[in-house]
Design an enzyme around this catalytic site. Structure first.
Site, mmCIF file in Angstrom:
data_model
loop_
_atom_site.group_PDB
_atom_site.id
_atom_site.type_symbol
_atom_site.label_atom_id
_atom_site.label_comp_id
_atom_site.label_asym_id
_atom_site.label_seq_id
_atom_site.Cartn_x
_atom_site.Cartn_y
_atom_site.Cartn_z
ATOM 1 N N GLY A 81 0.775 -1.240 0.000
ATOM 2 C CA GLY A 81 0.000 0.000 0.000
ATOM 3 C C GLY A 81 0.805 1.289 0.000
ATOM 4 N N ASP A 117 0.849 3.491 4.420
ATOM 5 C CA ASP A 117 -0.298 4.143 3.786
ATOM 6 C C ASP A 117 -1.300 4.664 4.803
ATOM 7 O OD1 ASP A 117 -1.126 1.597 4.561
ATOM 8 O OD2 ASP A 117 -1.745 0.946 2.575
ATOM 9 N N ASP A 151 -4.476 2.489 11.188
ATOM 10 C CA ASP A 151 -5.854 2.139 11.507
ATOM 11 C C ASP A 151 -5.922 1.690 12.974
ATOM 12 O OD1 ASP A 151 -8.564 1.538 11.024
ATOM 13 O OD2 ASP A 151 -8.125 -0.429 10.211
ATOM 14 N N GLY A 207 -3.487 0.375 14.512
ATOM 15 C CA GLY A 207 -2.164 0.625 15.065
ATOM 16 C C GLY A 207 -1.362 -0.651 15.291
ATOM 17 N N THR A 234 -0.296 -2.959 13.135
ATOM 18 C CA THR A 234 0.796 -3.143 12.169
ATOM 19 C C THR A 234 1.990 -2.254 12.521
ATOM 20 O OG1 THR A 234 -0.831 -3.599 10.449
ATOM 21 C CG2 THR A 234 1.401 -3.087 9.717
ATOM 22 N N LEU A 235 1.715 -0.985 12.752
ATOM 23 C CA LEU A 235 2.825 -0.067 12.998
ATOM 24 C C LEU A 235 3.502 -0.301 14.343
ATOM 25 C CD1 LEU A 235 1.826 3.324 11.344
ATOM 26 C CD2 LEU A 235 3.650 1.754 10.694
ATOM 27 N N LYS A 277 -6.677 6.956 10.873
ATOM 28 C CA LYS A 277 -8.072 6.751 11.285
ATOM 29 C C LYS A 277 -8.071 6.574 12.797
ATOM 30 C CE LYS A 277 -9.562 3.519 7.944
ATOM 31 N NZ LYS A 277 -10.364 2.317 7.601
ATOM 32 N N ARG A 307 -5.598 0.253 -6.401
ATOM 33 C CA ARG A 307 -4.369 0.891 -5.919
ATOM 34 C C ARG A 307 -3.927 2.016 -6.851
ATOM 35 N NH1 ARG A 307 -2.253 -2.216 -1.718
ATOM 36 N NH2 ARG A 307 -2.478 -4.462 -1.876
HETATM 37 P P1 IMP Z 1 -3.610 -1.422 11.330
HETATM 38 O O1 IMP Z 1 -2.647 -2.465 11.740
HETATM 39 O O2 IMP Z 1 -5.008 -1.731 11.776
HETATM 40 O O3 IMP Z 1 -3.212 -0.023 11.701
HETATM 41 O O4 IMP Z 1 -3.776 -1.569 9.786
HETATM 42 C C1 IMP Z 1 -3.030 -0.962 8.855
HETATM 43 C C2 IMP Z 1 -3.258 -1.686 7.545
HETATM 44 O O5 IMP Z 1 -4.635 -2.032 7.344
HETATM 45 C C3 IMP Z 1 -2.892 -0.786 6.410
HETATM 46 O O6 IMP Z 1 -1.565 -0.982 6.053
HETATM 47 C C4 IMP Z 1 -3.835 -1.225 5.316
HETATM 48 O O7 IMP Z 1 -3.246 -2.266 4.584
HETATM 49 C C5 IMP Z 1 -5.041 -1.776 6.019
HETATM 50 N N1 IMP Z 1 -6.142 -0.808 6.040
HETATM 51 C C6 IMP Z 1 -6.670 -0.214 7.118
HETATM 52 N N2 IMP Z 1 -7.662 0.606 6.780
HETATM 53 C C7 IMP Z 1 -7.765 0.549 5.433
HETATM 54 C C8 IMP Z 1 -8.615 1.204 4.479
HETATM 55 O O8 IMP Z 1 -9.493 2.028 4.783
HETATM 56 N N3 IMP Z 1 -8.417 0.885 3.178
HETATM 57 C C9 IMP Z 1 -7.469 -0.016 2.776
HETATM 58 N N4 IMP Z 1 -6.642 -0.627 3.639
HETATM 59 C C10 IMP Z 1 -6.802 -0.359 4.956
HETATM 60 MG MG MG Z 2 -0.868 -1.817 4.132
#
Ligand code: IMP
Ligand code: MG
Length: 183
Positions: free
Chosen positions: A41, A107, A110, A112, A114-115, A138, A172
């Site tokens: 992404g 990208d 969300d 958090g 992953t990061l 978000k 994408r």
């Molecule tokens: P987190 O670990 O929940 O913060 O997720 C981050 C990952 O979720 C991002 O790298 C995206 O791949 C995916 N993601 C979260 N929200 C969206 C969205 O609204 N559209 C597309 N991908 C999303």
């Molecule tokens: Mg991603």
């Protein structure tokens, strides 16, 4: 799934990304940086952001996937990523990050999960400096607190695509960031 609504048009993205690039340039004047982008992404964001940074720079890529937390793209669209919190590395960086100025490029922030996982992975490499640049945030979906140093836009709890972000690997290549209707 044809009625995508533009949330952030490409000219607004370009202006914001340019400002983020200037900020990074100012923060690391006289130094080198390594951009580590999260596949897939962040590829589009990386390409634009890096070209707005006037510094000696290199690229690397890191890959992650989540354990069984995404039953289907339709489920993810409807309920968001209901992650159980398990993130797994699918591709590590190719170069040593030790004593480097690392800018992790993502990208969207969300939940958090992953990061915060990637932060631990990268800090284990003992970089000189560590910063996170996320195009979108978000905050309403956060489960784990993550401090981002450079954020493009804060958005509401909508599922977005375009500018690198996908829905089941599609969209994408859209130049704008668009909202996918939930039904
Ligand atoms: P987190 O670990 O929940 O913060 O997720 C981050 C990952 O979720 C991002 O790298 C995206 O791949 C995916 N993601 C979260 N929200 C969206 C969205 O609204 N559209 C597309 N991908 C999303
Ligand atoms: Mg991603």
């Amino acid at each position: 799934m044809t009625d995508l609504k533009v949330l952030i048009p490409q000219d607004k993205i370009a202006t914001r990304v340019a400002a983020m690039g200037e900020e990074i340039t100012g923060d690391f004047t006289g130094e080198s940086v390594i951009f580590v982008a999260v596949l897939k992404g962040a590829a589009v964001f990386l390409a634009d952001l890096a070209r707005q940074v006037r510094l000696d720079a290199t690229f690397d890529f890191i890959g992650v996937s989540s354990y069984s937390s995404r039953p289907s793209p339709a489920h993810e669209l409807k309920y968001g990523w209901d992650s159980t919190g398990e993130v797994r590395l699918t591709k590590d960086v190719d170069q040593s990050l030790r004593d480097r100025n690392v800018i992790l490029v993502e990208d969207i922030l969300d939940t958090g999960l992953t990061l915060s996982f990637l932060k631990r992975v990268i800090l284990a490499h003992q970089p000189r400096a560590f910063r996170i640049a996320a195009l979108l945030d978000k905050p309403s979906r956060r489960k784990e607190p993550v401090q981002c140093d450079y954020v493009g836009f804060t958005i509401p709890d909508e599922f977005v695509v375009g500018y690198g972000l996908d829905y089941a690997e599609r969209y994408r290549n859209l130049p704008d960031i668009c909202v996918v209707p939930r039904e």
